[in-house]
Scaffold this motif. Structure first.
Motif, PDB file in Angstrom:
ATOM      1  N   GLU A  94      52.687 -10.591 -26.801  1.00 46.43           N
ATOM      2  CA  GLU A  94      54.040 -10.768 -27.617  1.00 46.43           C
ATOM      3  C   GLU A  94      53.495 -12.237 -27.897  1.00 46.43           C
ATOM      4  O   GLU A  94      54.154 -12.449 -29.082  1.00 46.43           O
ATOM      5  CB  GLU A  94      55.463 -10.834 -26.820  1.00 46.43           C
ATOM      6  CG  GLU A  94      56.031  -9.156 -26.583  1.00 46.43           C
ATOM      7  CD  GLU A  94      56.508  -9.766 -25.658  1.00 46.43           C
ATOM      8  OE1 GLU A  94      57.225  -8.797 -24.865  1.00 46.43           O
ATOM      9  OE2 GLU A  94      57.158 -10.430 -24.262  1.00 46.43           O
ATOM     10  N   LEU A  95      52.809 -12.703 -26.863  1.00 41.70           N
ATOM     11  CA  LEU A  95      52.408 -13.918 -26.852  1.00 41.70           C
ATOM     12  C   LEU A  95      52.182 -13.969 -29.412  1.00 41.70           C
ATOM     13  O   LEU A  95      51.638 -14.977 -29.614  1.00 41.70           O
ATOM     14  CB  LEU A  95      51.441 -15.062 -26.555  1.00 41.70           C
ATOM     15  CG  LEU A  95      52.657 -15.252 -25.121  1.00 41.70           C
ATOM     16  CD1 LEU A  95      51.699 -15.907 -23.655  1.00 41.70           C
ATOM     17  CD2 LEU A  95      54.062 -15.872 -25.621  1.00 41.70           C
ATOM     18  N   ASN A  97      51.389 -12.038 -31.220  1.00 44.52           N
ATOM     19  CA  ASN A  97      52.355 -11.792 -31.953  1.00 44.52           C
ATOM     20  C   ASN A  97      53.596 -13.379 -32.819  1.00 44.52           C
ATOM     21  O   ASN A  97      53.668 -13.506 -33.891  1.00 44.52           O
ATOM     22  CB  ASN A  97      53.494 -11.010 -32.113  1.00 44.52           C
ATOM     23  CG  ASN A  97      52.673  -9.251 -32.609  1.00 44.52           C
ATOM     24  OD1 ASN A  97      51.830  -8.676 -32.611  1.00 44.52           O
ATOM     25  ND2 ASN A  97      53.249  -8.652 -30.999  1.00 44.52           N
ATOM     26  N   GLN A  98      53.726 -13.868 -31.975  1.00 49.31           N
ATOM     27  CA  GLN A  98      54.416 -15.012 -31.883  1.00 49.31           C
ATOM     28  C   GLN A  98      53.535 -16.537 -33.285  1.00 49.31           C
ATOM     29  O   GLN A  98      53.853 -16.903 -33.705  1.00 49.31           O
ATOM     30  CB  GLN A  98      54.977 -15.580 -30.517  1.00 49.31           C
ATOM     31  CG  GLN A  98      55.870 -14.780 -30.121  1.00 49.31           C
ATOM     32  CD  GLN A  98      56.538 -15.461 -28.487  1.00 49.31           C
ATOM     33  OE1 GLN A  98      55.769 -16.645 -27.948  1.00 49.31           O
ATOM     34  NE2 GLN A  98      57.731 -15.178 -28.476  1.00 49.31           N
ATOM     35  N   VAL A 101      53.154 -15.236 -36.379  1.00 51.32           N
ATOM     36  CA  VAL A 101      54.094 -15.562 -37.287  1.00 51.32           C
ATOM     37  C   VAL A 101      54.424 -16.760 -37.172  1.00 51.32           C
ATOM     38  O   VAL A 101      54.427 -17.708 -38.217  1.00 51.32           O
ATOM     39  CB  VAL A 101      55.645 -15.096 -36.450  1.00 51.32           C
ATOM     40  CG1 VAL A 101      56.615 -15.986 -36.724  1.00 51.32           C
ATOM     41  CG2 VAL A 101      55.738 -13.695 -36.408  1.00 51.32           C
ATOM     42  N   GLU A 102      53.858 -17.695 -35.961  1.00 54.45           N
ATOM     43  CA  GLU A 102      53.825 -19.268 -36.604  1.00 54.45           C
ATOM     44  C   GLU A 102      53.102 -19.638 -37.324  1.00 54.45           C
ATOM     45  O   GLU A 102      53.026 -21.034 -37.763  1.00 54.45           O
ATOM     46  CB  GLU A 102      53.294 -20.143 -35.035  1.00 54.45           C
ATOM     47  CG  GLU A 102      54.929 -19.744 -33.987  1.00 54.45           C
ATOM     48  CD  GLU A 102      56.447 -20.769 -34.638  1.00 54.45           C
ATOM     49  OE1 GLU A 102      55.907 -21.824 -35.352  1.00 54.45           O
ATOM     50  OE2 GLU A 102      57.206 -19.644 -34.842  1.00 54.45           O
TER      51      GLU A 102
END
Length: 170
Positions: A94-95, A97-98, A101-102
């Motif tokens: 999840e991190l 993927n974040q 995205v960032e």
């Protein structure tokens, strides 16, 4: 089915599919009391695994070796360790993927502020800029202001010299 050419999409699809495989494997363990082992290598070569009760136990049984003798406390500790490992793997993904995205958001903001994809860099969403980007925008605006004043002064001087020339010819 065909290979996903876009690397970002391929990694996102891998992450989602891997989570789906883990969920199905977990359901097999819960519903059927089966022993399950799944090992997956990501497109970048990172290994990921899900196993119950442990990957060693499942691998030994798969390879027809005698499984190591496991007492009840070891199985409980191993099960807890594996659950925590899976939870940490999911948080890690999840991190990641974040971060992606960032990074994509940062790329868009840089394009907006640098005017690469858009000549209207001044229309960048100011609320989303960090301090460094705001300072860069301030410098650009000051440069634009200086340039505008120089252009206005040059044109004003040009008009006044033309009007003086026009008056002297009369």
């Amino acid at each position: 089915m065909k290979r996903i050419e876009n690397e970002d999409r391929r990694l996102i699809t891998f992450s989602k599919r891997r989570s789906g495989i883990y969920k199905i494997a977990s359901e097999l363990v819960t519903l059927c009391r089966s022993e399950v082992g799944v090992v997956v290598l990501s497109p970048s070569g990172n290994p990921f695994s899900f196993a119950h009760p442990s990957i060693d136990t499942v691998a030994n049984q798969f390879l027809n070796r005698n499984p190591p003798s496991i007492d009840g406390s070891y199985a409980l500790v191993e099960s807890n360790r594996q659950a925590r490992t899976n939870e940490l793997n999911q948080q890690y993904n999840e991190l990641i993927n974040q971060i992606k995205v960032e990074e994509a958001r940062n790329k868009v903001l840089k394009q907006l502020t640098e005017g690469k994809g858009n000549d209207a860099w001044w229309e960048a969403p100011i609320e989303e800029l960090n301090l460094e980007e705001l300072n860069q925008m301030k410098v650009r605006m000051e440069d634009l202001r200086r340039s505008l004043w120089m252009s206005i002064n040059q044109r004003t001087r040009g008009k006044s010299s033309k009007s003086i020339q026009g008056q002297s010819s009369d």
